[in-house]
Design a protein around this motif. Sequence first.
Motif, PDB file in Angstrom:
ATOM      1  N   CYS A 248       0.975  -1.108  -0.119  1.00 53.18           N
ATOM      2  CA  CYS A 248       0.155  -0.040   0.143  1.00 53.18           C
ATOM      3  C   CYS A 248       0.760   1.062   0.062  1.00 53.18           C
ATOM      4  O   CYS A 248       0.844   2.246  -0.598  1.00 53.18           O
ATOM      5  CB  CYS A 248      -0.908   0.025   1.149  1.00 53.18           C
ATOM      6  SG  CYS A 248      -2.298  -0.951   1.137  1.00 53.18           S
ATOM      7  N   ARG A 249       1.766   1.102   0.917  1.00 50.49           N
ATOM      8  CA  ARG A 249       2.636   2.287   0.778  1.00 50.49           C
ATOM      9  C   ARG A 249       3.239   2.773  -0.147  1.00 50.49           C
ATOM     10  O   ARG A 249       3.517   3.859  -0.990  1.00 50.49           O
ATOM     11  CB  ARG A 249       3.674   2.247   2.016  1.00 50.49           C
ATOM     12  CG  ARG A 249       3.143   2.416   3.564  1.00 50.49           C
ATOM     13  CD  ARG A 249       2.862   3.960   3.614  1.00 50.49           C
ATOM     14  NE  ARG A 249       3.679   5.152   3.567  1.00 50.49           N
ATOM     15  CZ  ARG A 249       3.293   6.275   2.877  1.00 50.49           C
ATOM     16  NH1 ARG A 249       2.278   6.513   2.683  1.00 50.49           N
ATOM     17  NH2 ARG A 249       4.341   6.931   2.755  1.00 50.49           N
ATOM     18  N   ALA A 250       3.830   1.721  -1.207  1.00 54.73           N
ATOM     19  CA  ALA A 250       4.691   1.712  -2.173  1.00 54.73           C
ATOM     20  C   ALA A 250       3.809   2.126  -3.350  1.00 54.73           C
ATOM     21  O   ALA A 250       4.007   3.304  -4.219  1.00 54.73           O
ATOM     22  CB  ALA A 250       5.265   0.382  -2.750  1.00 54.73           C
ATOM     23  N   LEU A 251       2.518   2.098  -3.114  1.00 47.08           N
ATOM     24  CA  LEU A 251       1.500   2.393  -4.574  1.00 47.08           C
ATOM     25  C   LEU A 251       1.120   4.102  -3.974  1.00 47.08           C
ATOM     26  O   LEU A 251       1.033   4.754  -4.714  1.00 47.08           O
ATOM     27  CB  LEU A 251       0.527   1.530  -4.294  1.00 47.08           C
ATOM     28  CG  LEU A 251       0.513   0.213  -4.959  1.00 47.08           C
ATOM     29  CD1 LEU A 251      -0.820  -0.770  -4.664  1.00 47.08           C
ATOM     30  CD2 LEU A 251       1.345   0.408  -6.547  1.00 47.08           C
ATOM     31  N   LEU A 252       0.971   4.364  -2.828  1.00 47.52           N
ATOM     32  CA  LEU A 252       0.813   5.675  -2.389  1.00 47.52           C
ATOM     33  C   LEU A 252       1.846   6.422  -2.690  1.00 47.52           C
ATOM     34  O   LEU A 252       1.736   7.857  -2.870  1.00 47.52           O
ATOM     35  CB  LEU A 252       0.318   5.809  -1.012  1.00 47.52           C
ATOM     36  CG  LEU A 252      -1.140   5.097  -0.494  1.00 47.52           C
ATOM     37  CD1 LEU A 252      -0.966   4.912   1.139  1.00 47.52           C
ATOM     38  CD2 LEU A 252      -2.158   5.985  -0.909  1.00 47.52           C
ATOM     39  N   LEU A 253       2.950   6.043  -2.677  1.00 47.11           N
ATOM     40  CA  LEU A 253       4.336   6.911  -2.938  1.00 47.11           C
ATOM     41  C   LEU A 253       4.640   6.951  -4.564  1.00 47.11           C
ATOM     42  O   LEU A 253       5.751   7.232  -4.876  1.00 47.11           O
ATOM     43  CB  LEU A 253       5.353   6.309  -2.312  1.00 47.11           C
ATOM     44  CG  LEU A 253       5.487   6.544  -0.515  1.00 47.11           C
ATOM     45  CD1 LEU A 253       6.256   5.896   0.035  1.00 47.11           C
ATOM     46  CD2 LEU A 253       5.563   7.945  -0.221  1.00 47.11           C
ATOM     47  N   GLY A 297      -8.809  -0.460  -4.206  1.00 51.94           N
ATOM     48  CA  GLY A 297      -8.570  -1.630  -3.606  1.00 51.94           C
ATOM     49  C   GLY A 297      -8.967  -2.781  -3.964  1.00 51.94           C
ATOM     50  O   GLY A 297      -9.566  -2.867  -4.991  1.00 51.94           O
ATOM     51  N   HIS A 298      -9.282  -3.776  -3.090  1.00 51.81           N
ATOM     52  CA  HIS A 298      -9.924  -5.145  -3.367  1.00 51.81           C
ATOM     53  C   HIS A 298     -10.384  -5.813  -2.301  1.00 51.81           C
ATOM     54  O   HIS A 298     -10.029  -5.697  -1.105  1.00 51.81           O
ATOM     55  CB  HIS A 298      -9.153  -5.969  -4.342  1.00 51.81           C
ATOM     56  CG  HIS A 298      -9.431  -6.739  -5.486  1.00 51.81           C
ATOM     57  ND1 HIS A 298     -10.094  -8.010  -5.251  1.00 51.81           N
ATOM     58  CD2 HIS A 298      -9.377  -6.312  -6.771  1.00 51.81           C
ATOM     59  CE1 HIS A 298     -10.383  -8.351  -6.554  1.00 51.81           C
ATOM     60  NE2 HIS A 298      -9.967  -7.670  -7.575  1.00 51.81           N
ATOM     61  N   THR A 299     -11.074  -6.942  -2.487  1.00 46.43           N
ATOM     62  CA  THR A 299     -11.328  -7.962  -1.767  1.00 46.43           C
ATOM     63  C   THR A 299     -11.170  -9.335  -1.952  1.00 46.43           C
ATOM     64  O   THR A 299     -10.912  -9.567  -3.279  1.00 46.43           O
ATOM     65  CB  THR A 299     -12.918  -7.904  -1.269  1.00 46.43           C
ATOM     66  OG1 THR A 299     -13.650  -8.247  -2.310  1.00 46.43           O
ATOM     67  CG2 THR A 299     -13.367  -6.538  -0.655  1.00 46.43           C
ATOM     68  N   GLY A 300     -11.113 -10.191  -0.955  1.00 40.61           N
ATOM     69  CA  GLY A 300     -10.935 -11.567  -1.177  1.00 40.61           C
ATOM     70  C   GLY A 300     -11.983 -12.711  -0.696  1.00 40.61           C
ATOM     71  O   GLY A 300     -12.199 -12.210   0.429  1.00 40.61           O
ATOM     72  N   PHE A 301     -12.135 -13.692  -1.324  1.00 43.05           N
ATOM     73  CA  PHE A 301     -13.114 -14.536  -0.891  1.00 43.05           C
ATOM     74  C   PHE A 301     -13.135 -15.007   0.478  1.00 43.05           C
ATOM     75  O   PHE A 301     -14.111 -15.495   1.273  1.00 43.05           O
ATOM     76  CB  PHE A 301     -13.352 -15.572  -1.887  1.00 43.05           C
ATOM     77  CG  PHE A 301     -14.647 -16.577  -1.554  1.00 43.05           C
ATOM     78  CD1 PHE A 301     -15.926 -16.180  -1.921  1.00 43.05           C
ATOM     79  CD2 PHE A 301     -14.502 -17.691  -0.784  1.00 43.05           C
ATOM     80  CE1 PHE A 301     -16.805 -17.133  -1.789  1.00 43.05           C
ATOM     81  CE2 PHE A 301     -15.619 -18.518  -0.701  1.00 43.05           C
ATOM     82  CZ  PHE A 301     -16.720 -18.100  -0.940  1.00 43.05           C
ATOM     83  N   THR A 302     -11.926 -15.272   0.883  1.00 43.74           N
ATOM     84  CA  THR A 302     -11.581 -15.782   2.233  1.00 43.74           C
ATOM     85  C   THR A 302     -11.905 -14.942   3.432  1.00 43.74           C
ATOM     86  O   THR A 302     -11.749 -15.294   4.625  1.00 43.74           O
ATOM     87  CB  THR A 302      -9.936 -16.354   2.171  1.00 43.74           C
ATOM     88  OG1 THR A 302      -9.088 -15.186   1.884  1.00 43.74           O
ATOM     89  CG2 THR A 302     -10.052 -17.582   1.682  1.00 43.74           C
ATOM     90  N   GLY A 303     -11.958 -13.671   3.089  1.00 44.00           N
ATOM     91  CA  GLY A 303     -12.353 -12.546   4.096  1.00 44.00           C
ATOM     92  C   GLY A 303     -11.009 -11.565   4.094  1.00 44.00           C
ATOM     93  O   GLY A 303     -11.009 -10.842   4.960  1.00 44.00           O
ATOM     94  N   THR A 304     -10.287 -11.439   3.236  1.00 37.51           N
ATOM     95  CA  THR A 304      -9.290 -10.256   2.999  1.00 37.51           C
ATOM     96  C   THR A 304      -9.590  -9.145   2.252  1.00 37.51           C
ATOM     97  O   THR A 304     -10.529  -9.113   1.392  1.00 37.51           O
ATOM     98  CB  THR A 304      -7.956 -10.903   2.445  1.00 37.51           C
ATOM     99  OG1 THR A 304      -8.485 -11.398   0.916  1.00 37.51           O
ATOM    100  CG2 THR A 304      -7.253 -12.153   2.997  1.00 37.51           C
ATOM    101  N   SER A 305      -9.286  -7.840   2.703  1.00 36.74           N
ATOM    102  CA  SER A 305      -9.464  -6.721   1.896  1.00 36.74           C
ATOM    103  C   SER A 305      -8.258  -5.764   2.034  1.00 36.74           C
ATOM    104  O   SER A 305      -7.777  -5.955   3.214  1.00 36.74           O
ATOM    105  CB  SER A 305     -10.715  -6.078   2.073  1.00 36.74           C
ATOM    106  OG  SER A 305     -10.753  -5.802   3.331  1.00 36.74           O
ATOM    107  N   LEU A 306      -8.160  -4.827   1.169  1.00 40.24           N
ATOM    108  CA  LEU A 306      -7.409  -3.555   1.558  1.00 40.24           C
ATOM    109  C   LEU A 306      -7.989  -2.502   0.712  1.00 40.24           C
ATOM    110  O   LEU A 306      -8.535  -2.688  -0.364  1.00 40.24           O
ATOM    111  CB  LEU A 306      -5.842  -4.044   1.244  1.00 40.24           C
ATOM    112  CG  LEU A 306      -5.364  -4.312  -0.467  1.00 40.24           C
ATOM    113  CD1 LEU A 306      -5.136  -2.731  -1.234  1.00 40.24           C
ATOM    114  CD2 LEU A 306      -4.000  -4.895  -0.129  1.00 40.24           C
ATOM    115  N   VAL A 307      -7.830  -1.220   1.261  1.00 40.71           N
ATOM    116  CA  VAL A 307      -8.067  -0.040   0.792  1.00 40.71           C
ATOM    117  C   VAL A 307      -7.020   0.969   0.797  1.00 40.71           C
ATOM    118  O   VAL A 307      -6.324   1.031   1.886  1.00 40.71           O
ATOM    119  CB  VAL A 307      -9.187   0.436   1.128  1.00 40.71           C
ATOM    120  CG1 VAL A 307      -9.707   1.882   0.472  1.00 40.71           C
ATOM    121  CG2 VAL A 307     -10.190  -0.434   1.394  1.00 40.71           C
ATOM    122  N   LEU A 308      -6.690   1.709  -0.348  1.00 43.29           N
ATOM    123  CA  LEU A 308      -5.674   2.750  -0.063  1.00 43.29           C
ATOM    124  C   LEU A 308      -6.388   3.899  -0.646  1.00 43.29           C
ATOM    125  O   LEU A 308      -7.051   4.073  -1.758  1.00 43.29           O
ATOM    126  CB  LEU A 308      -4.217   2.693  -0.735  1.00 43.29           C
ATOM    127  CG  LEU A 308      -4.317   1.928  -2.160  1.00 43.29           C
ATOM    128  CD1 LEU A 308      -4.050   2.868  -3.230  1.00 43.29           C
ATOM    129  CD2 LEU A 308      -3.240   0.966  -2.365  1.00 43.29           C
TER     130      LEU A 308
END
Length: 353
Positions: A248-253, A297-308
Motif C-alpha cells: 500500500c505504501r509503495a503505491l501511495l508513494l 482496493g480489492h477484496t478476497g473470498f476468504t475474508g481479506t481486503s485492502l483499501v488505499l
Amino acid sequence: MRSLPEGPRPWCAGAVVLAGRGPVIAAAEATGWAVRYSAYGEETDAGVELPPELRVPMTVDTPFDLASLTKLCTTVAVVQQLERGTLALDAPVARYVPECTGVAAHGITVRHLLTHTSGLRPELPLYDLPDRAARLRALHTEEPSAGIGTHRYSDLNMLLLQQILERVTRRGLDLLIRDGITRPLGMTATAFGPRPGAAATEDQRLPWAKADRGMLRGEVHDENAWALGGVAGHAGLFATAHDLAILCRALLLGGSYGTARILGPDHVELMLTAPGLGFAVDQAWFMGELAGRGAAGHTGFTGTSLVLDRATDTFLVLLANTVHPRRRPPDNGPRVRAATALARAAATPPRGH
C-alpha cells in the motif's frame, strides 16, 4: 479490537486489522483465532470447536490466504510489462497467446482483461477436469458470454493475464511476483503456498464447496488455483498484514518504497484511476466512506481486503478468516465500518488545531 463472540456464527474466527497514514502505522491489532475449528458439523450447522489448548491464536504476524488480493500483484506484474513496452494495453490477447482462440474471435484486449470488461463468465470448473492440459485448453477456448465492454468480474481475466505474462517473459508468475514486487519491497512473508502456519480457512467438502479436501490451512482455498498447482493469476498468494501495508505504501508513494521502485508514478496513476486496472475504485460496498474520492482496493473470498486512499495518504488492511469453518454468503458490514472509521479519523484535524 474487541474480542470476537464465542457464539456459533461470528463473522470470522479471527482477524487482523492494520491502518496507517503516511509512514505511520496508526493501528495494528489481532483478535480471535487463526485456527478455532477442527471441522464443520453438518448436523449442528456450526463449527466443531477445538479444545482451547489446541486452538491457535491470531497474531498481527499471522499469514492469510489472500484469495483475490492475489489479483493485485498479478495486475502490478502486468503493468510492469506495460511500462517496459513488452505489452500493449490495447493489444489483442491473441497477439501474445495465439492459442487463446476463444477471446481471439472477439478481439479481447489486455485492457478488457484488466478492467473485467471481457464478457467472460466469472469462472470455469477447471477443478473438474482431469489434468492441467485439459484445464488450460478449456481456458484457452472459452468465449465471452456477456457483452464486451460491460463490467463483469471474472477470475478468467486474471488467468489469461497470467498466460500472457508467462508467455512474454518466459517466467512463471510466482517468479515474476517474487522478483518484481515482493523481494525488492522486502515483503518477506508474501509468497504462493503452501504456508503451513497460515490462518485456517474452510472444511472444504461437497456440497457447499466444489471439492472434497477437508479442513484447509496453508493450502490455497480457491479450487481452481488448487487445480492449477497453487500458482494462479487470481488466487494463491499468502501474506501478512504488514507485508500488504508495504505494498500500500509503495503505491501511495507512486511506485517506490525506500530504495526500491516497482513502478513509475504515471503507471501507478494509470492503475488506480477510475475505472481502475485490476484495482476496484470508489466501491462503497466495501470501502464505506472512503469511496467517492478515488480510493482503490480489492477484496478476497476468504475474508481479506485492502483499501488505499490517495486523498488522505491512508490505507487499511483487514484480514479475516471468514470462511472458517465453512463459506457463507458474504457480509461486508465489518469492512464498510472499518473503512468508514478510517475515513472519519483521517478527516479529523489533529488535537490543538
